[in-house]
Design a protein around this motif. Structure first.
Motif, mmCIF file in Angstrom:
data_model
loop_
_atom_site.group_PDB
_atom_site.id
_atom_site.type_symbol
_atom_site.label_atom_id
_atom_site.label_comp_id
_atom_site.label_asym_id
_atom_site.label_seq_id
_atom_site.Cartn_x
_atom_site.Cartn_y
_atom_site.Cartn_z
ATOM 1 N N ILE A 78 -7.493 -24.012 -26.244
ATOM 2 C CA ILE A 78 -6.282 -23.224 -26.477
ATOM 3 C C ILE A 78 -5.108 -24.184 -26.312
ATOM 4 C CG2 ILE A 78 -4.909 -21.231 -25.757
ATOM 5 C CD1 ILE A 78 -7.796 -20.599 -24.215
ATOM 6 N N ILE A 79 -4.255 -24.269 -27.323
ATOM 7 C CA ILE A 79 -3.174 -25.256 -27.297
ATOM 8 C C ILE A 79 -1.833 -24.584 -27.567
ATOM 9 C CG2 ILE A 79 -2.333 -27.452 -28.224
ATOM 10 C CD1 ILE A 79 -5.187 -27.904 -29.329
ATOM 11 N N TYR A 80 -0.859 -24.862 -26.697
ATOM 12 C CA TYR A 80 0.533 -24.481 -26.926
ATOM 13 C C TYR A 80 1.258 -25.755 -27.344
ATOM 14 C CZ TYR A 80 -0.486 -20.132 -24.364
ATOM 15 O OH TYR A 80 -1.008 -18.927 -23.948
ATOM 16 N N TYR A 81 1.604 -25.852 -28.627
ATOM 17 C CA TYR A 81 2.118 -27.105 -29.156
ATOM 18 C C TYR A 81 3.592 -27.359 -28.843
ATOM 19 C CZ TYR A 81 -2.140 -27.890 -31.852
ATOM 20 O OH TYR A 81 -3.439 -28.132 -32.232
ATOM 21 N N ARG A 85 6.701 -24.497 -32.217
ATOM 22 C CA ARG A 85 5.426 -24.627 -32.916
ATOM 23 C C ARG A 85 4.489 -23.494 -32.504
ATOM 24 N NH1 ARG A 85 4.244 -29.261 -35.601
ATOM 25 N NH2 ARG A 85 5.684 -31.013 -35.389
ATOM 26 N N PRO A 86 3.473 -23.232 -33.299
ATOM 27 C CA PRO A 86 2.537 -22.165 -32.942
ATOM 28 C C PRO A 86 1.620 -22.584 -31.807
ATOM 29 C CG PRO A 86 1.747 -23.317 -34.875
ATOM 30 C CD PRO A 86 3.103 -23.892 -34.566
ATOM 31 N N ALA A 87 0.942 -21.599 -31.246
ATOM 32 C CA ALA A 87 -0.202 -21.876 -30.384
ATOM 33 C C ALA A 87 -1.428 -21.876 -31.285
ATOM 34 C CB ALA A 87 -0.329 -20.815 -29.308
ATOM 35 N N SER A 88 -2.507 -22.475 -30.835
ATOM 36 C CA SER A 88 -3.730 -22.448 -31.635
ATOM 37 C C SER A 88 -4.932 -22.288 -30.731
ATOM 38 C CB SER A 88 -3.872 -23.710 -32.492
ATOM 39 O OG SER A 88 -4.274 -24.809 -31.705
ATOM 40 N N VAL A 89 -5.970 -21.707 -31.310
ATOM 41 C CA VAL A 89 -7.251 -21.570 -30.618
ATOM 42 C C VAL A 89 -8.314 -22.171 -31.524
ATOM 43 C CG1 VAL A 89 -8.977 -19.975 -29.709
ATOM 44 C CG2 VAL A 89 -6.540 -19.480 -29.390
ATOM 45 N N LEU A 90 -9.040 -23.147 -30.997
ATOM 46 C CA LEU A 90 -10.185 -23.693 -31.714
ATOM 47 C C LEU A 90 -11.395 -22.907 -31.244
ATOM 48 C CD1 LEU A 90 -11.512 -25.751 -33.615
ATOM 49 C CD2 LEU A 90 -11.720 -27.297 -31.667
ATOM 50 N N ALA A 91 -11.923 -22.063 -32.129
ATOM 51 C CA ALA A 91 -12.973 -21.132 -31.738
ATOM 52 C C ALA A 91 -14.298 -21.485 -32.393
ATOM 53 C CB ALA A 91 -12.570 -19.710 -32.127
#
Length: 390
Positions: A78-81, A85-91
């Protein structure tokens, strides 16, 4: 040419034949990848959000949003850029597949998602790292080619280095007014010389990213052979001691702790990989999209207890250097000027197998032409003698 230099030339030439195509592909893809963040920022609106005065939503809320669309997803990262910028989840969505899900960090709403394997720059990255081969095989093919290229660069400097001081000015410049073969020769030698120091850095950092022994070697050299035990020991969960279960999601505890202790960080990355036994970690990075200068924290994934922390100012030189590997490799350690340098160096490296092959081809044709002339002269003399005998 001395016998030693003949041996060096032989090695330089044939190692170039062995690794040339791979070096060309790796270098060209490196050029393309250098500015991938800037290019994607310009192309895709989902990589930007409007900053808001309210705080970020909790990581658990991002996970819940992702699981609504991907019920079987396991959120590994889980990344808060950053604030704009958006956050992202690598699932992990099962069967070895992944999905990159981008969300508004202030609302938790999904704004975009993609399979990483369909992203052009991810494909370029895999081509750069593995030549699109299975990673276990590809990294060795690329790694061996890079090691060979390092040897080629060193032997090239030995062969090229001018013997006399009077030759140095001519050797360090390209004779643009000469014939095309001379220009090609100068492009190979002069540009190769100027690129060597940076190319060696790019090669070593690339090898360190791909191979743990290289990374470990850099760590040991920078630390003068001393292991810092608290850095290399993996944190272990004490949950088996029945110390209780956290009353809120541990990812939220970890994120709140990192934000409280490193409020100036621009980017936060939480690893929630179930394959990592016992710990959930969060890294707080000084600059968005940069992966050096980070503070890290590890938490028990059952009760949220802090197990270990990596404060940047307390890290060993070896650990700091290893964490700079990616930023050094793509040049962003010194910003856009560094990326430009990495781009130009990679472009020169891509040109060296081409210009080198042209030099070899030209010498081969010249040798054949000379041999034909010698055979012709011998034939003429023989014929003349025969005529005289008659």
């Amino acid at each position: 040419m001395s016998p030693l230099k003949k041996v060096i030339l032989f090695c330089h030439r044939w190692l170039g034949f062995i690794s040339g195509i791979i070096v060309f592909v790796v270098s060209i893809t490196g050029c393309i990848f250098c500015f991938q963040d800037e290019i994607q920022d310009a192309m895709y609106s989902y990589r930007h959000v409007e900053p808001q005065s309210r705080g970020y939503v909790q990581p658990s809320a991002l996970i819940d949003a992702v699981k609504k669309d991907f019920p079987k997803a396991s959120p590994d990262f889980i990344i808060y850029y950053g604030i704009d910028r958006p956050a992202s989840v690598l699932a992990n969505v099962g069967n070895g597949g992944y999905e990159y899900v981008f969300l508004n960090p202030y609302t938790g709403k999904i704004t975009y998602h993609e399979n990483p394997q369909t992203n052009f720059f991810i494909i370029v990255e895999y081509l750069h790292l593995y030549l699109l081969l299975p990673p276990a095989i590809g990294k060795w093919v690329v790694g061996i080619a890079v090691i060979i290229f390092v040897v080629i660069m060193i032997t090239g400097i030995i062969l090229w280095w001018p013997k006399r001081k009077s030759d140095r000015k001519r050797s360090f410049t390209i004779k643009w007014g000469g014939r095309w073969r001379r220009i090609n020769y100068d492009l190979h030698n002069v540009l190769g010389f100027y690129a060597t120091s940076i190319a060696l850095i790019l090669a070593i950092t690339g090898l360190a990213i791909a191979f743990e022994p290289v990374s470990k070697g850099i760590y040991n050299v920078a630390n003068l052979g001393t292991d810092v035990k608290n850095e290399i020991e993996e944190p272990k969960s004490d949950s088996l001691k029945l110390t209780g279960i956290a009353k809120q999601p541990v990812v939220d505890i970890a994120f709140a702790y990192a934000r409280q202790h490193v409020p100036a960080a621009q980017m936060y990355m939480i690893h929630n990989d179930p394959a990592v036994s016992g710990a959930i970690g969060v890294g707080a990075y000084a600059k968005s999209m940069h992966y050096s200068h980070a503070d890290g924290f590890e938490f028990d994934k059952y009760n949220g207890k802090l197990l270990k922390e990596y404060i940047y100012d307390k890290k060993s030189p070896g650990l700091k250097l290893n964490e700079m590997n990616y930023d050094i490799h793509v040049g962003q350690i010194i910003g856009i000027p560094g990326k430009i340098i990495a781009f130009i160096t990679s472009l020169i490296c891509a040109s060296l197998p081409v210009t080198g092959f042209i030099i070899w081809l030209g010498k081969r044709k010249k040798t054949k032409s000379k041999a034909r002339k010698i055979r012709g002269a011998v034939h003429h003399k023989t014929h003349k003698k025969q005529m005289q005998g008659v």
